[in-house]
Design a protein around this motif. Structure first.
Motif, PDB file in Angstrom:
ATOM      1  N   LEU A  30      15.911  -4.520  58.668  1.00  0.00           N
ATOM      2  CA  LEU A  30      14.739  -4.561  60.087  1.00  0.00           C
ATOM      3  C   LEU A  30      14.556  -6.085  60.439  1.00  0.00           C
ATOM      4  CD1 LEU A  30      11.030  -3.585  59.274  1.00  0.00           C
ATOM      5  CD2 LEU A  30      11.442  -5.699  60.189  1.00  0.00           C
ATOM      6  N   HIS A  55      15.107  -4.875  54.278  1.00  0.00           N
ATOM      7  CA  HIS A  55      15.878  -3.635  54.468  1.00  0.00           C
ATOM      8  C   HIS A  55      15.042  -2.432  54.461  1.00  0.00           C
ATOM      9  CE1 HIS A  55      16.570  -4.046  49.980  1.00  0.00           C
ATOM     10  NE2 HIS A  55      16.138  -2.827  50.018  1.00  0.00           N
ATOM     11  N   VAL A  56      15.235  -1.328  55.068  1.00  0.00           N
ATOM     12  CA  VAL A  56      14.381  -0.080  54.588  1.00  0.00           C
ATOM     13  C   VAL A  56      15.058   0.993  54.075  1.00  0.00           C
ATOM     14  CG1 VAL A  56      12.932   1.613  56.149  1.00  0.00           C
ATOM     15  CG2 VAL A  56      13.506  -0.810  57.038  1.00  0.00           C
ATOM     16  N   ASP A  89      13.181  -4.511  50.353  1.00  0.00           N
ATOM     17  CA  ASP A  89      12.686  -3.106  50.957  1.00  0.00           C
ATOM     18  C   ASP A  89      11.395  -3.583  51.729  1.00  0.00           C
ATOM     19  OD1 ASP A  89      12.572  -0.485  51.478  1.00  0.00           O
ATOM     20  OD2 ASP A  89      10.899  -0.718  50.359  1.00  0.00           O
ATOM     21  N   LEU A  90      11.160  -2.881  52.720  1.00  0.00           N
ATOM     22  CA  LEU A  90       9.940  -3.411  53.576  1.00  0.00           C
ATOM     23  C   LEU A  90       8.663  -3.122  52.766  1.00  0.00           C
ATOM     24  CD1 LEU A  90       8.600  -3.941  56.383  1.00  0.00           C
ATOM     25  CD2 LEU A  90       8.899  -1.382  56.769  1.00  0.00           C
ATOM     26  N   ARG A  91       8.336  -2.099  51.739  1.00  0.00           N
ATOM     27  CA  ARG A  91       7.167  -1.963  51.308  1.00  0.00           C
ATOM     28  C   ARG A  91       7.065  -3.348  50.350  1.00  0.00           C
ATOM     29  NH1 ARG A  91       6.059   3.115  47.336  1.00  0.00           N
ATOM     30  NH2 ARG A  91       7.900   1.906  46.122  1.00  0.00           N
ATOM     31  N   VAL A 253       4.632   0.511  57.614  1.00  0.00           N
ATOM     32  CA  VAL A 253       5.554   0.755  56.558  1.00  0.00           C
ATOM     33  C   VAL A 253       5.818   2.331  56.659  1.00  0.00           C
ATOM     34  CG1 VAL A 253       5.947   1.028  54.108  1.00  0.00           C
ATOM     35  CG2 VAL A 253       5.226  -1.236  54.997  1.00  0.00           C
ATOM     36  N   ALA A 256       8.132   3.248  59.646  1.00  0.00           N
ATOM     37  CA  ALA A 256       9.368   2.681  59.403  1.00  0.00           C
ATOM     38  C   ALA A 256      10.256   3.614  58.313  1.00  0.00           C
ATOM     39  CB  ALA A 256       9.461   1.130  58.983  1.00  0.00           C
ATOM     40  N   ARG A 257       9.562   3.926  57.522  1.00  0.00           N
ATOM     41  CA  ARG A 257      10.245   4.949  56.352  1.00  0.00           C
ATOM     42  C   ARG A 257      10.376   6.242  56.905  1.00  0.00           C
ATOM     43  NH1 ARG A 257      11.348   2.129  52.392  1.00  0.00           N
ATOM     44  NH2 ARG A 257       9.459   1.470  51.627  1.00  0.00           N
TER      45      ARG A 257
END
Length: 264
Positions: A30, A55-56, A89-91, A253, A256-257
């Motif tokens: 991201l 990252h995602v 990870d984004l979350r 989130v 994006a996921r």
């Protein structure tokens, strides 16, 4: 996707090498920015390069039985320069944002941008909603850790990290903005000790150079004074007590996921 080559070159960073390295990552990024001494404005000629980002993970990595790779980290040597890349990870990153964690905000808002996306820009836009009065605790604690390291080692690096953390915290409490660049903070925070430009210049020669023992007493007085200024700035801050951006960040989130487009 955009790389801010002007700022990267101004900070003495190898632009081509950094962008090529990110192409080797196993999944979409991201964003990726430069943190550490280059961001703080006092790199040495032998400083390592700290890359940080998000990252995602694909949705199946989070709903299956295997443990997801929420944090990726790798270090390597490039022509004698140590490179360090860490991504969350984004979350996980957003959960850290929702805590009083100034470090992740500095990564997100770093002007030394190696990779960016529309979602990165959206995340930057939501950053003010997570800035709180309690971020002073992060900077106070980080400064304390670095000061104890300075007392053990006598090195300039933890001493400058101490001052940088306190000044960033003071500036955030007063303005609601994150500035991690120490030379800029010297111009914007009147309480900054006058000795800091000389310390920055001295560190440029060696990453682990030692501070002059004669300066220790003055440094201790300066740190103590800045702790008091940070306390006052926190008490008077207009920032909220708790983050307000949970719903918007949750929506980001999820989108994006699931690979949904960013709203215009």
């Amino acid at each position: 996707m955009h790389t801010d080559t002007t700022l990267l070159r101004g900070a003495g960073l190898p632009v081509t090498d950094l962008t090529a390295v990110l192409g080797e990552e196993p999944g979409p990024l991201l964003f990726a920015t430069v943190s550490g001494a280059h961001l703080y404005g006092f790199p040495s000629k032998d400083s390592d390069v700290d890359l940080r980002g998000v990252h995602v993970l694909p949705a199946e990595d989070l709903v299956g039985l295997r443990t997801p790779e929420e944090t990726r980290s790798r270090m390597w040597d490039h022509d004698g320069v140590e490179m360090d890349l860490v991504t969350h990870d984004l979350r996980k990153f957003v959960r850290l944002m929702l805590k009083p964690n100034g470090y992740v905000l500095e990564q997100l808002l770093s002007p030394l941008v190696v990779r960016t996306t529309a979602l990165h820009a959206e995340l930057v836009g939501l950053a003010p909603a997570v800035m709180t009065r309690n971020h002073a605790h992060h900077y106070r604690g980080f400064a304390g850790t670095q000061w104890r390291l300075f007392e053990r080692t006598g090195e300039l690096k933890p001493l400058l990290y101490t001052f940088r953390a306190l000044l960033t915290g003071i500036h955030l409490m007063r303005t609601g903005t994150v500035v991690a660049h120490l030379p800029t903070l010297l111009d914007e925070v009147a309480a900054a000790p006058a000795s800091l430009p000389a310390l920055i210049e001295a560190k440029a020669d060696a990453e682990h150079g030692a501070a002059d023992p004669a300066d220790r007493a003055a440094a201790a007085r300066g740190v103590e004074a800045l702790h008091a200024v940070l306390d006052e700035a926190q008490a008077a801050s207009a920032l909220s007590e708790a983050p307000t951006g949970l719903d918007a960040l949750h929506d980001l989130v999820v989108r994006a996921r699931l690979g949904e487009p960013v709203p215009s």
